[in-house]
Enzyme design. Structure first.
Site, mmCIF file in Angstrom:
data_model
loop_
_atom_site.group_PDB
_atom_site.id
_atom_site.type_symbol
_atom_site.label_atom_id
_atom_site.label_comp_id
_atom_site.label_asym_id
_atom_site.label_seq_id
_atom_site.Cartn_x
_atom_site.Cartn_y
_atom_site.Cartn_z
ATOM 1 C CB CYS B 86 -0.954 0.079 1.225
ATOM 2 S SG CYS B 86 -2.187 1.223 0.969
ATOM 3 C CG HIS B 203 -3.405 -3.400 3.373
ATOM 4 N ND1 HIS B 203 -2.581 -3.140 3.960
ATOM 5 C CD2 HIS B 203 -4.493 -2.798 2.499
ATOM 6 C CE1 HIS B 203 -2.932 -1.105 3.745
ATOM 7 N NE2 HIS B 203 -3.563 -1.455 2.929
ATOM 8 C CD GLU B 205 -0.409 -5.885 6.515
ATOM 9 O OE1 GLU B 205 -0.479 -5.935 4.941
ATOM 10 O OE2 GLU B 205 -1.589 -4.279 6.497
#
Lengths: 727, 225
Positions: B86, B203, B205
């Protein structure tokens, strides 16, 4: 200098008698800076002068409550040495004038209230109310407010996980933007705003002080008129980047226990923060104004004291800790200035380059703050509308289609997809359900969060409406399987100097108090926003309730979405078909006539406790409370969330439309694989529960009336807001 | 495998990334403050998501001038792995480790939702544990994810198998409704020529935990070991 005229007193929002009281306290006339300080400290926004008397009746205790109202936010024990800290606050007036910055700084302010207490913010919510969709400003305001909330929350990195967004013409020129933040702190490391230790340093951290927001608190304490646009310069400008640094720096400072006390500079800026801290500690404070970091040259003491520049904090630190504290703020590239010290004089003394600017006794000023017992008149009860069944004989599925695309029932996905609702990677249940759930970091526990109010009920009957707002928050928390802990309230009303508006306020408080008492659901923090009127037209009374619930095991929650086909659908709670103030009656009669549905708190508690137990024990696969629009709307929402249909059979002894769309309280729709067991346990507990159908196929079908594809209902429900905003 | 996560002022996915690395690889990464002297010796650097320097000038533009980025560029040229997620992706384009630029989303709005991605290539370390053509659901959350590269660079990316992720629907189809931000060629993630630098808007994560967001992002982390 001491020539204060009538015009100046009025300009400062003070009455003649309040001015007289100031002169008595001081034993002389105030100078302009002092007058400015009095005016903000005694503004409705800071002093709660019209509401104080009534706020006292709200229950604020339970064995779990650590801090109730009076601190920056409420704190509730959630076990394992942790506390949840939360509060909701309004930023209505600024958001109408400048929607992006007004809403953004609303989020910034409430975040500071939470991390000021030593909590890391873990979730944001908001409750938004706009004018009629057809009003020329509405689209602009929705776009700006949503972007502002997102712009701030997304940047600081706190997920926005829930809220509500509704439309009504009464908010045409007075929108409501209520923002709530929830944080987690170690119980042993909660910070307060009470100044302690004569000789300790008064330290200013964060952004520099500019000329923005001067007299914001006073603005928030008066009605709007057509020339309100000229007040735009009193709206502050937010800087979420600095806020993010401030969060990290403050939490680092707190972690290292270098702090005696801390308070954010919110409404009325440096004035109220220094005043409140010293007042709580029974001390005096001396400030050297030239040391305050300033954004522009030539600011007067008056401007410095009344600026509402954002992202600033006032701290009390022992002189020995000063250099370590300074290092932390320098690392985060934030201003850090020792601007004064605590004294034992009991006075607020302001100096500018050695010159005495103001000298005010703190205690008398704080304790003499006005408290009014405003005249109020009770709201006339709405007559019960005799039901002419013939009027209601409309195809329930057609009505369902109509309701699902009403602005207030339509999906708010367009709003919450502009909010980062996943950051921190603890969001178990995202926006769109009854309550959002976030996992508590590093544990198996979860917090359920919701914000609720049904203003049309409060308008029809303030006391019942107040009760209902609390009950609905409690029900939403229950419907995901959590144990409701406590609430924060954001009381948005009209001009308290008008007995009708004051009566709505008093009634709503009584209802809230009643519900909090019976549901054991205390109010631990809150905010009052009065004078929500423009050109004499008040908003619908809107006491927004922010509720927090605890899940001891976050995995034992349910969502509203149907899970599988061929599961039984059960309503828990009694269906009477109450149509007063319902969405259906509006469609039939053109307005929300009739009294709101009564809230029976004993049943509310009984039914909720039963549903929660069934969820925790794993007997329920999906659950949704029944609220706006009634039973069929709830079922449709459960179907839409899962793309699974349902076959429903209304009872034969009931007007189908009243059964489908009545808004009786204390009810839930649940699905289960073992209906006999559930119904047996319900009857044993004295709970009304009955099976009304099964989950099945791709359509919602109602016996004798036909069916509608879930995909079509979903499209109706999801397309209103995007097409309105694009239109 | 030693991994460092760089924290810039305004980074806000640093803690999430730390948690995801610890959860997937079993050992927490080094958290490196951007202004601290000398980048520790590591095998992989992750630039996390967020709003470095508030994204005030242009997303990633200020962070690209942080001293630590000179070291990251130097190390990347020597072959260590670099992942930009990002805002990290934006920084990598600003600093020139990846071609192209990330512009404001086509509809001008911030967007946060789960999107479907197709794994376009597995001939690189970062996606080595995925199957080519696999469709995975991973969240996005950004205001400036509209990837653009000029014709020359785009052709280079395509010809060298550097386009690693594209936006698709759950059935793997591409189209204007599945691209959330207007990015050219539906690009969601790219590699550098040496294939040791990855930039991606989604993302991963946020997709390493069954209870929260699913686990389809786990293999981005597992692949690098």
């Amino acid at each position: 200098m001491n020539q204060i005229g009538i015009a100046e007193i009025k300009e400062h929002g003070l009455t003649q008698s309040e001015y007289k009281l100031i002169c008595e306290i001081l034993g002389r006339e105030p100078n302009v800076t002092e007058l400015g300080i009095f005016s903000v400290m005694w503004s409705e926004h800071c002093s709660y002068k019209s509401s104080k008397k009534w706020l006292k009746i709200l229950p604020s205790n339970s064995p779990r409550v650590i801090y109730g109202p009076g601190e920056n936010a409420g704190a509730v024990d959630i076990g394992d040495g942790q506390a949840v800290i939360f509060k909701m606050e309004s930023h209505n007036h600024p958001s109408y004038l400048e929607p992006y910055q007004g809403a953004a700084t609303g989020v910034g302010g409430i975040l500071r209230d939470i991390f000021t207490m030593g909590a890391r913010p873990i979730a944001n919510l908001n409750s938004l109310r706009f004018g009629a969709p057809e009003h020329h400003k509405t689209r602009h305001l929705v776009a700006g407010v949503v972007a502002g909330i997102g712009g701030y929350g997304n940047c600081v990195g706190v997920p926005t996980v829930g809220g509500e967004c509704e439309f009504d013409a009464s908010y045409n020129e007075n929108i409501l933007v209520n923002a709530m933040t929830v944080g987690i702190a170690n119980k042993e490391n909660i910070f307060c705003s009470t100044a302690k230790g004569v000789g300790n340093s008064v330290i200013y951290v964060g952004s520099k002080t500019g000329r923005d927001g001067i007299h914001g608190a006073t603005m928030a304490s008066a009605e709007f008129s057509d020339d309100s646009g000229s007040k735009r310069p009193t709206v502050q400008v937010g800087d979420p980047f600095t806020e993010k640094l401030l969060i990290e720096a403050c939490l680092e400072l707190m972690d290292r226990r270098l702090l005696v006390a801390i308070q954010d500079m919110g409404a009325a800026g440096l004035t109220s923060s220094s005043f409140e801290m010293a007042s709580k500690g029974g001390l005096g404070v001396e400030i050297e104004l030239e040391k305050v970091p300033q954004r522009e040259k030539g600011m007067t003491p008056y401007e410095i004291m009344l600026s509402e520049s954002q992202e600033r904090m006032l701290m009390i630190v022992e002189p020995d800790s000063e250099s370590q504290a300074r290092k932390i703020f320098e690392k985060w590239e934030l201003n850090f200035a020792v601007i004064g010290k605590l004294t034992d004089t009991g006075h607020l003394i302001l100096k500018n380059n050695g010159e005495l600017i103001a000298n005010l006794p703190i205690d008398p000023l704080a304790s003499a703050s006005p408290e009014y017992d405003r005249p109020w008149e009770p709201t006339t009860p709405q007559p019960i509308i005799p039901r002419d069944d013939a009027e209601f004989l409309r195809d329930p599925l057609e009505v369902l289609e109509l309701l699902l695309r009403l602005p207030n029932l339509s999906s708010k996905r367009w709003v919450w997809e502009q909010y980062d609702h996943m950051i921190m990677t603890e969001t178990v249940v995202p926006p769109g359900g009854d309550a959002a759930i976030v996992r508590i970091p590093d544990t198996q526990k979860g917090l359920a969060l919701t914000a609720d109010c049904t203003p049309r009920y409060v308008h029809a009957d303030p006391e019942e409406g107040g009760r209902q707002a609390v009950a609905e928050a409690w029900r939403n928390l229950t419907a995901v399987g959590s144990e409701p802990l406590a609430i924060t309230d954001n009381l948005n009303f009209g001009n308290p100097e008008k007995p009708r508006a004051m009566g709505q306020f008093v009634g709503a408080i009584k209802g809230i108090a009643d519900a909090c008492d019976l549901l054991d659901f205390p109010v631990v923090s809150g905010n009052v926003s009065l004078y929500n009127e423009t050109n004499g037209k008040p908003i619908l009374p809107t006491p927004t309730i922010g509720g927090v619930g605890l899940l001891s095991d976050f995995r034992k929650h349910v969502t509203i979405a149907f899970k599988e086909e061929e599961e039984n659908i059960v309503i828990v709670g009694e269906t009477l078909g109450h149509l007063g103030a319902s969405l259906l009656i509006k469609e039939i009669k053109g307005s929300f006539v009739g009294p709101p549905p009564p809230v029976d708190l004993v049943n509310e508690k009984k039914n909720g406790d039963f549903v929660r137990k069934e969820i925790i024990e794993g007997n329920v696969t999906a659950c949704h409370d029944i609220s706006d629009g009634g039973l069929l709307v709830s079922i449709a929402e459960m179907a839409i969330a899962a793309n699974i249909g349902a076959k429903i059979s209304p009872p034969s002894n009931f007007l189908a439309q009243a059964w489908a769309f009545g808004e009786d309280q204390a009810r839930y729709v649940v699905t289960t694989k073992n209906v006999e067991g559930l119904l047996y346990r319900a009857s044993k507990a004295g709970i009304v529960a009955c099976c009304i159908g099964i989950t099945s196929g791709e359509a919602i079908s109602v016996s004798n009336f036909g069916e509608r594809k879930v995909a079509k209902l979903k499209k109706l429900n999801e397309s209103w807001l995007p097409s309105f905003m694009n239109g | 495998m030693k991994i460092a996560v760089i924290i810039f002022p305004g980074s806000n996915c640093d803690r999430d990334t730390k948690k995801a690395v610890a959860q997937t690889l079993g050992c927490p990464p080094i958290m490196h403050w951007h202004a601290d002297v000398e980048l520790p010796k590591v095998d992989c650097v992750i630039l996390p998501g967020g709003f470095s320097y508030g994204d005030y000038l242009r997303s990633g533009a200020m962070a690209a001038h942080s001293p630590v980025m000179r070291e990251v560029v130097g190390q990347a040229k020597k072959g260590i792995l670099v992942i930009g997620i990002c805002n990290g992706f934006q920084i990598l384009t600003e600093v020139g480790l990846l071609p192209g630029v990330l512009m404001r989303n086509k509809n001008l709005k911030f967007v946060c939702r789960k999107v479907w991605l197709s794994i376009e290539t597995t001939k690189n370390i970062f996606t080595s544990r995925y199957r080519k053509g696999e469709i995975i659901g991973v969240p996005i959350a950004h205001h400036d994810g509209n990837y653009f590269a000029d014709e020359y660079n785009l052709k280079m990316l395509q010809d060298n198998d550097q386009v690693v992720l594209r936006y698709v629907d759950s059935a793997g189809r591409r189209g204007p409704d599945t691209n959330p931000n207007g990015s050219v060629d539906d690009i969601a993630g790219i590699l550098n020529k040496g294939k040791n630098v990855l930039g991606m808007m989604p993302h991963p994560e946020r997709a390493v935990d069954e209870a929260i967001g699913g686990t389809s992002g786990r293999r981005f982390f597992e692949s690098i070991t």
